[in-house]
Write a protein that holds these residues in place. Structure first.
Motif, PDB file in Angstrom:
ATOM      1  N   LEU A  13       0.823  -1.220   0.000  1.00 42.84           N
ATOM      2  CA  LEU A  13       0.000   0.000   0.000  1.00 42.84           C
ATOM      3  C   LEU A  13       0.850   1.260   0.000  1.00 42.84           C
ATOM      4  CD1 LEU A  13      -2.679  -1.004   2.701  1.00 42.84           C
ATOM      5  CD2 LEU A  13      -3.033  -0.916   0.229  1.00 42.84           C
ATOM      6  N   VAL A  14       2.089   1.127   0.461  1.00 43.88           N
ATOM      7  CA  VAL A  14       2.890   2.350   0.636  1.00 43.88           C
ATOM      8  C   VAL A  14       4.222   2.352  -0.126  1.00 43.88           C
ATOM      9  CG1 VAL A  14       1.934   3.138   2.832  1.00 43.88           C
ATOM     10  CG2 VAL A  14       3.686   1.349   2.830  1.00 43.88           C
ATOM     11  N   ASP A  15       4.559   1.241  -0.778  1.00 45.99           N
ATOM     12  CA  ASP A  15       5.894   1.213  -1.395  1.00 45.99           C
ATOM     13  C   ASP A  15       5.859   1.474  -2.903  1.00 45.99           C
ATOM     14  OD1 ASP A  15       4.954  -1.075  -2.561  1.00 45.99           O
ATOM     15  OD2 ASP A  15       6.289  -2.456  -1.481  1.00 45.99           O
ATOM     16  N   GLY A  16       4.742   2.003  -3.392  1.00 39.30           N
ATOM     17  CA  GLY A  16       4.690   2.346  -4.813  1.00 39.30           C
ATOM     18  C   GLY A  16       4.302   1.176  -5.707  1.00 39.30           C
ATOM     19  N   SER A  17       3.980   0.022  -5.119  1.00 33.39           N
ATOM     20  CA  SER A  17       3.588  -1.139  -5.942  1.00 33.39           C
ATOM     21  C   SER A  17       2.333  -0.842  -6.749  1.00 33.39           C
ATOM     22  CB  SER A  17       3.274  -2.349  -5.058  1.00 33.39           C
ATOM     23  OG  SER A  17       4.350  -2.676  -4.245  1.00 33.39           O
ATOM     24  N   ILE A  18       1.398  -0.118  -6.142  1.00 34.13           N
ATOM     25  CA  ILE A  18       0.117   0.138  -6.814  1.00 34.13           C
ATOM     26  C   ILE A  18       0.137   1.566  -7.353  1.00 34.13           C
ATOM     27  CG2 ILE A  18      -2.397   0.054  -6.551  1.00 34.13           C
ATOM     28  CD1 ILE A  18      -1.741  -1.380  -3.774  1.00 34.13           C
ATOM     29  N   PRO A  19       0.097   1.732  -8.670  1.00 32.84           N
ATOM     30  CA  PRO A  19       0.187   3.065  -9.256  1.00 32.84           C
ATOM     31  C   PRO A  19      -0.923   4.007  -8.757  1.00 32.84           C
ATOM     32  CG  PRO A  19       0.314   1.375 -10.968  1.00 32.84           C
ATOM     33  CD  PRO A  19      -0.031   0.680  -9.696  1.00 32.84           C
ATOM     34  N   ASN A  20      -0.632   5.268  -8.718  1.00 29.75           N
ATOM     35  CA  ASN A  20      -1.607   6.336  -8.412  1.00 29.75           C
ATOM     36  C   ASN A  20      -2.284   6.230  -7.050  1.00 29.75           C
ATOM     37  OD1 ASN A  20      -1.195   7.021 -11.171  1.00 29.75           O
ATOM     38  ND2 ASN A  20      -2.801   5.547 -11.731  1.00 29.75           N
ATOM     39  N   THR A  21      -1.605   5.663  -6.090  1.00 31.63           N
ATOM     40  CA  THR A  21      -2.260   5.530  -4.781  1.00 31.63           C
ATOM     41  C   THR A  21      -1.404   6.103  -3.655  1.00 31.63           C
ATOM     42  OG1 THR A  21      -1.326   3.319  -4.514  1.00 31.63           O
ATOM     43  CG2 THR A  21      -3.562   3.451  -5.382  1.00 31.63           C
ATOM     44  N   GLU A  22      -0.488   6.973  -4.024  1.00 31.93           N
ATOM     45  CA  GLU A  22       0.457   7.462  -3.026  1.00 31.93           C
ATOM     46  C   GLU A  22      -0.210   7.920  -1.728  1.00 31.93           C
ATOM     47  OE1 GLU A  22       3.587  10.612  -3.976  1.00 31.93           O
ATOM     48  OE2 GLU A  22       3.830   8.996  -5.445  1.00 31.93           O
ATOM     49  N   GLU A  23      -1.131   8.902  -1.894  1.00 32.33           N
ATOM     50  CA  GLU A  23      -1.718   9.466  -0.683  1.00 32.33           C
ATOM     51  C   GLU A  23      -2.698   8.505  -0.005  1.00 32.33           C
ATOM     52  OE1 GLU A  23      -3.817  13.392  -0.623  1.00 32.33           O
ATOM     53  OE2 GLU A  23      -1.971  13.858  -1.728  1.00 32.33           O
ATOM     54  N   ILE A  24      -3.617   7.979  -0.807  1.00 35.34           N
ATOM     55  CA  ILE A  24      -4.643   7.126  -0.189  1.00 35.34           C
ATOM     56  C   ILE A  24      -4.013   5.852   0.353  1.00 35.34           C
ATOM     57  CG2 ILE A  24      -6.557   8.004  -1.609  1.00 35.34           C
ATOM     58  CD1 ILE A  24      -6.294   5.039  -2.874  1.00 35.34           C
ATOM     59  N   GLY A  25      -2.972   5.365  -0.307  1.00 32.17           N
ATOM     60  CA  GLY A  25      -2.292   4.162   0.186  1.00 32.17           C
ATOM     61  C   GLY A  25      -1.788   4.394   1.597  1.00 32.17           C
ATOM     62  N   GLN A  26      -1.188   5.557   1.804  1.00 31.49           N
ATOM     63  CA  GLN A  26      -0.654   5.881   3.128  1.00 31.49           C
ATOM     64  C   GLN A  26      -1.795   6.024   4.148  1.00 31.49           C
ATOM     65  OE1 GLN A  26       2.813   6.176   3.868  1.00 31.49           O
ATOM     66  NE2 GLN A  26       1.933   5.987   5.937  1.00 31.49           N
ATOM     67  N   ASP A  27      -2.861   6.718   3.757  1.00 31.50           N
ATOM     68  CA  ASP A  27      -3.990   6.888   4.687  1.00 31.50           C
ATOM     69  C   ASP A  27      -4.584   5.543   5.094  1.00 31.50           C
ATOM     70  OD1 ASP A  27      -3.674   9.582   4.557  1.00 31.50           O
ATOM     71  OD2 ASP A  27      -5.519  10.007   3.436  1.00 31.50           O
ATOM     72  N   PHE A  72      -3.121   2.616   4.930  1.00 29.62           N
ATOM     73  CA  PHE A  72      -2.107   1.924   5.745  1.00 29.62           C
ATOM     74  C   PHE A  72      -2.185   2.422   7.194  1.00 29.62           C
ATOM     75  CE2 PHE A  72       2.039   1.780   7.734  1.00 29.62           C
ATOM     76  CZ  PHE A  72       2.490   0.499   7.446  1.00 29.62           C
ATOM     77  N   ASP A  73      -2.272   3.728   7.343  1.00 25.42           N
ATOM     78  CA  ASP A  73      -2.327   4.304   8.695  1.00 25.42           C
ATOM     79  C   ASP A  73      -3.574   3.828   9.449  1.00 25.42           C
ATOM     80  OD1 ASP A  73       0.025   5.597   8.309  1.00 25.42           O
ATOM     81  OD2 ASP A  73      -0.850   7.583   7.957  1.00 25.42           O
ATOM     82  N   SER A  74      -4.691   3.763   8.749  1.00 24.91           N
ATOM     83  CA  SER A  74      -5.906   3.319   9.436  1.00 24.91           C
ATOM     84  C   SER A  74      -5.704   1.902   9.995  1.00 24.91           C
ATOM     85  CB  SER A  74      -7.120   3.364   8.494  1.00 24.91           C
ATOM     86  OG  SER A  74      -7.093   2.286   7.580  1.00 24.91           O
ATOM     87  N   LEU A  75      -4.933   1.105   9.303  1.00 21.61           N
ATOM     88  CA  LEU A  75      -4.726  -0.281   9.727  1.00 21.61           C
ATOM     89  C   LEU A  75      -3.613  -0.429  10.759  1.00 21.61           C
ATOM     90  CD1 LEU A  75      -4.996  -2.097   6.264  1.00 21.61           C
ATOM     91  CD2 LEU A  75      -6.702  -2.049   8.090  1.00 21.61           C
ATOM     92  N   VAL A  76      -2.579   0.392  10.653  1.00 19.76           N
ATOM     93  CA  VAL A  76      -1.416   0.192  11.517  1.00 19.76           C
ATOM     94  C   VAL A  76      -1.329   1.259  12.602  1.00 19.76           C
ATOM     95  CG1 VAL A  76       1.108   0.016  11.574  1.00 19.76           C
ATOM     96  CG2 VAL A  76      -0.181  -0.984   9.662  1.00 19.76           C
ATOM     97  N   LYS A  77      -1.391   2.509  12.206  1.00 20.61           N
ATOM     98  CA  LYS A  77      -1.200   3.595  13.172  1.00 20.61           C
ATOM     99  C   LYS A  77      -2.430   3.778  14.060  1.00 20.61           C
ATOM    100  CE  LYS A  77       0.152   8.478  12.845  1.00 20.61           C
ATOM    101  NZ  LYS A  77       0.264   9.532  11.800  1.00 20.61           N
ATOM    102  N   TYR A  78      -3.639   3.658  13.455  1.00 28.82           N
ATOM    103  CA  TYR A  78      -4.865   3.900  14.235  1.00 28.82           C
ATOM    104  C   TYR A  78      -5.537   2.614  14.703  1.00 28.82           C
ATOM    105  CZ  TYR A  78      -3.932   8.548  12.515  1.00 28.82           C
ATOM    106  OH  TYR A  78      -3.298   9.734  12.227  1.00 28.82           O
ATOM    107  N   ASN A  79      -4.762   1.565  14.746  1.00 29.29           N
ATOM    108  CA  ASN A  79      -5.154   0.305  15.391  1.00 29.29           C
ATOM    109  C   ASN A  79      -6.364  -0.392  14.779  1.00 29.29           C
ATOM    110  OD1 ASN A  79      -4.266  -1.594  17.234  1.00 29.29           O
ATOM    111  ND2 ASN A  79      -5.707  -0.922  18.824  1.00 29.29           N
ATOM    112  N   ASP A  80      -6.584  -0.198  13.488  1.00 28.76           N
ATOM    113  CA  ASP A  80      -7.436  -1.124  12.738  1.00 28.76           C
ATOM    114  C   ASP A  80      -8.794  -1.362  13.413  1.00 28.76           C
ATOM    115  OD1 ASP A  80      -8.254  -3.176  11.009  1.00 28.76           O
ATOM    116  OD2 ASP A  80      -6.931  -4.687  11.904  1.00 28.76           O
ATOM    117  N   GLU A  81      -9.614  -0.309  13.407  1.00 27.83           N
ATOM    118  CA  GLU A  81     -10.880  -0.318  14.142  1.00 27.83           C
ATOM    119  C   GLU A  81     -11.727  -1.573  13.907  1.00 27.83           C
ATOM    120  OE1 GLU A  81     -13.253   3.167  13.344  1.00 27.83           O
ATOM    121  OE2 GLU A  81     -14.865   2.498  14.702  1.00 27.83           O
TER     122      GLU A  81
END
Ligand code: CR1
Length: 805
Positions: free
Chosen positions: A710-724, A726-735
């Motif tokens: 989601l964050v390493d550029g594997s999926i084209p055109n997803t830079e920002e949303i990929g990070q968001d 990813f964060d929802s799953l990892v940083k914000y503890n995956d509600e």
């Protein structure tokens, strides 16, 4: 009517309408001709049904719903009138094709999702069960937005479904009523010392009903769906001299609110809710007076059902009319109201529970506000001695300056039901536990159902023919008869024919995908379907994580022998639901990446259909092999696509949530793929607070790999949303605990892969699903509503019950 008579009438009707030869007609003209012809045919039964109800003083139920999603009505009317074959054959002889003519009809998207579609299934089942029942809702000028994808992003366009007119509706101007907003109200004593409200400076809106026939299946019953439209009252045009003023009126029934699980707090929404609740109650009262009975018999003759809390204002509105206009005492009016109204809860999501600021209601509906205050006051006064202050105040209608609509709905009705066993248990034991302690007898379960007429007979004619041939036609009137099919679970010939039916349906969908989207899919692949609103709790993202996992596995093992998969999505996101829209973008980009990667030998394709709705569901569901029902356990109240997919022979891959729990219980564990935490396990995890999604990310190599994509550029055109994301799953503890359920989800898919390779084994599982789908017919659900909540029997000569003293 035979084929020749039909042909004659059709040609004549066409010429009357358009004054030229039918052969030169457009699809739209051909459809309209057919529509009007059919309407002429059921019109006498429509009228007769309503005359009979009045003559017999039958008990009638009015189903109040902010949303109805009926789908196109041509074929369902033909089917229910018993004319499907006659008309199809007749058109063929005229050189026309019913399927083509049917495309001339617009699909009225007057609802968001499951709740609105359920209301439509219920209308069909009420009429088909021979029950006297009608719908009451809003005739939105624009339905749910039309979804477009531009660069993978959802764009919303207006859905002008009425632009070519609507054959089925009848405008009944003479049945219009006036709905009052705003102004202020004074209570003045009349000559008998009774306080009567006087309204001052109100804004008066004319509610004009448009009626649509609800034709029962092969039983001569034609009920009514009444949708209200807001207009300026005749003779009061001078009060609305500017465009802006006129717009304020028009706006009330202009748009359907596009949020299904978010409470929308705007004034306009509140206006809509009162508008159709008041109009409905007023017209019912007018009707009741025609029966010429004492008011005490009202609950014996009328049931009002509120579909979620959106029509809750029915309660104070009925009180208002009975007291202010009909002169009943508070006590009399309250008894009648409670006995008349019943309520269905459709969600436990906090954000969907309606709460209106006190000021808003006081300003828009001053008299209704007074009544709500009084209902609340009496409730508190009566319950404190019985339940103490703490519990009683927790059940107050007015709290922190907000009106709690669910509390009003429970207090002002005699029944509250959930929509699946698990959901009802959660309501009783958690969400509404205080109320359950207070009113244990009001609570009951009514597991949702779907109409097999639309979802099997109309959308899957191949399966219908096979069933008729193998088990006879009894299942059409008694869906539990489908169980007879079990006797053929090992019959090679039947299984092979079932396989052919499915393959044909898949080819039909593949053709659509090719033509509309330019994507080639292999009809022999597994068609893996997730169709429902886009919402975090439904976990479309978990589906995506599996796709990415599978994709990277295939890249590393290009010679693997797993079967081909086509992942099919259909979903709209509420326009203001940012995260859901990010998921849509992600799915579209993943689809682009995978569909254009030649190195994976077409082992995966991803198809995200645009503008999913009833019509597309009719195409997708018969073609599905796997039904994805993967919400976090405890969150999906019921689900209804699960039932439609099962009835069409898809195998459910699911968590134990909503009605899927009951599907599991009927079909048996060998014929369903269950994974993930149960509701109890989720509760425990919630309570222990021991969940750390980052830990899973760091220690589970598989999860680690997929999330990194989601964050390493594997999926084209997803830079920002990929990070968001990813964060929802990892940083914000995956509600919604996606990572917790990830491994078992992957495992379940592996089992499906293995099973699919053995065609006969798979077909047997499909057959067992069809055979066990009968209990999920809405006909049974409605039977239980009628029996246990509405106290109605089909075609009953209603005997007056003695009112209680
Ligand atoms: C639920 O989310 C259920 C339908 C119909 C939805 C879904 O699980 O099948 O209702 N709830 O009961 C809803 O739309 C506003 O709430």
């Amino acid at each position: 009517m035979d084929v020749n008579q039909f042909k004659e009438r059709y040609v004549k009707k066409f010429e009357e309408m358009y004054a030229f030869d039918y052969k030169e007609g457009s699809i739209r003209e051909q459809f309209l001709t057919l529509g009007y012809l059919i309407k002429n045919m059921y019109a006498p039964e429509w009228r007769q049904t309503s005359d009979t109800y009045l003559e017999n003083k039958s008990k009638q139920v009015f189903y109040f719903s902010m949303e109805f999603l009926p789908g196109t009505m041509l074929k369902s009317n033909l089917l229910n009138l018993g004319l499907l074959d006659t008309v199809s054959d007749g058109l063929k002889e005229l050189g026309l094709n019913l399927d083509e003519v049917a495309t001339g009809e617009m699909d009225p998207a007057l609802g968001n999702g499951g709740l609105g579609r359920l209301a439509a299934c219920f209308m069909d089942s009420i009429a088909s069960n021979g029950l006297a029942g009608h719908g009451n809702g809003i005739r939105y000028q624009y339905g749910l937005f039309k979804q477009k994808f531009i660069d993978g992003n959802q764009i919303e366009l207006p859905e002008n479904w009425l632009r070519n007119g609507n054959v089925w509706e009848v405008r009944r101007e003479n049945k219009a009523v006036t709905v009052r907003f705003g102004g202020h109200v004074t209570l003045d004593e009349d000559e008998n010392g009774v306080k009567r409200p006087e309204y001052h400076n109100t804004m008066n809106i004319l509610a004009v009903p448009y009626d649509t026939a609800q034709v029962g299946y092969d039983n001569g019953v034609v009920n009514n769906l009444r949708l209200w439209s807001a207009e300026i009252p005749y003779g009061e045009e001078y009060l609305y001299p500017t465009d802006e003023a006129r717009d304020q009126v028009k706006q009330i029934t202009e748009y359907l609110y596009p949020d299904d699980s978010n409470y929308e707090g705007r004034m306009l929404r509140l206006k809509q809710e009162y508008f159709f609740s008041s109009a409905g109650v007023q017209s019912i009262i007018r009707y009741y007076k025609k029966m010429d009975l004492d008011w005490s018999f009202f609950p014996d003759k009328i049931a009002m059902h509120i579909n979620d809390t959106h029509p809750t204002l029915v309660i104070p509105e009925l009180m208002r009319i009975l007291m202010d206009e009909e002169g009943l005492s508070w006590e009399q009016a309250w008894e009648i109201t409670k006995k008349t109204v019943s309520y269905t809860n459709h969600t436990i999501l906090q954000e969907a529970l309606e709460r209106w600021p006190v000021d808003m209601i006081a300003q828009l509906l001053p008299r209704i506000y007074q009544i709500i205050v009084e209902i609340n006051r009496r409730h508190i006064e009566k319950k404190i001695p019985l339940y103490g202050e703490d519990l009683t105040y927790r059940t107050a209608i007015i709290d922190h300056g907000q009106i709690q609509m669910a509390n009003l709905a429970i207090i002002g009705s005699h029944s509250i039901n959930g929509v699946a066993k698990l959901h009802t248990d959660i309501l009783m034991n958690q969400t509404l536990h205080d109320f359950y302690l207070m009113y244990p007898n009001k609570f009951n379960n009514k597991t949702n159902g779907v109409t097999m007429r639309r979802w099997v007979q109309i959308s899957n004619p191949g399966l219908t023919a096979l069933l008729d041939d193998v088990i006879g036609t009894k299942w059409k009137k008694a869906p539990n008869e489908l169980v007879v099919l079990k006797a053929f679970a090992n019959d090679k010939d039947v299984l092979k024919r079932l396989d052919e039916v499915k393959l044909n349906n898949k080819k039909k969908f593949a053709k659509y995908v090719q033509e509309e989207m330019g994507i080639t899919i292999d009809p022999t692949a597994i068609f893996d379907v997730q169709i429902k609103r886009l919402h975090a709790y439904k976990r479309q993202l978990l589906n995506v994580l599996h796709i990415l996992d599978r994709y990277s596995f295939i890249k590393e093992n290009p010679n693997t022998d797993i079967p081909k998969r086509v992942f099919i999505f259909g979903a709209k996101a509420a326009p203001s639901y940012h995260y859901a829209k990010q998921i849509i973008k992600l799915i579209n980009e993943v689809a682009n990446m995978i569909n254009n990667d030649d190195s994976i030998n077409d082992l995966i394709k991803v198809v995200f259909v645009e503008n999913y709705g009833v019509s597309l569901a009719e195409l997708i569901i018969p073609a599905a092999d796997i039904s994805e029902q993967i919400s976090l356990a405890g969150k999906e109240a019921s689900g209804t696509s699960n039932m439609k997919l099962m009835a069409n022979g898809a195998l459910t891959l699911a968590t134990m949530d909503g009605a899927t729990v009951e599907i599991h219980d009927y079909v048996g564990k060998d014929y369903i793929y269950i994974f993930g935490m149960t509701n109890d396990e989720v509760q425990t995890l919630n309570e222990n607070r021991t969940y750390h999604s980052r830990h899973l990310y760091e220690t589970n190599p598989r999860i680690n790999k997929v999330l990194n994509m989601l964050v390493d550029g594997s999926i084209p055109n997803t830079e920002e949303i990929g990070q968001d994301i990813f964060d929802s799953l990892v940083k914000y503890n995956d509600e919604y605990y996606l990572l917790q359920d990830f491994d078992s989800y992957i495992e379940a898919h592996k089992r499906a892969d293995t099973d699919f390779k053995d065609r006969m084994k798979w077909n047997k599982k499909a057959l067992m699903n069809i055979a066990n789908a009968g209990p999920f017919s809405a006909d049974y659900t409605i039977h239980r509503y009628a029996d246990e909540i509405w106290k109605m029997k089909p075609g009953e000569e209603n005997i007056l019950l003695q009112p209680e003293a």
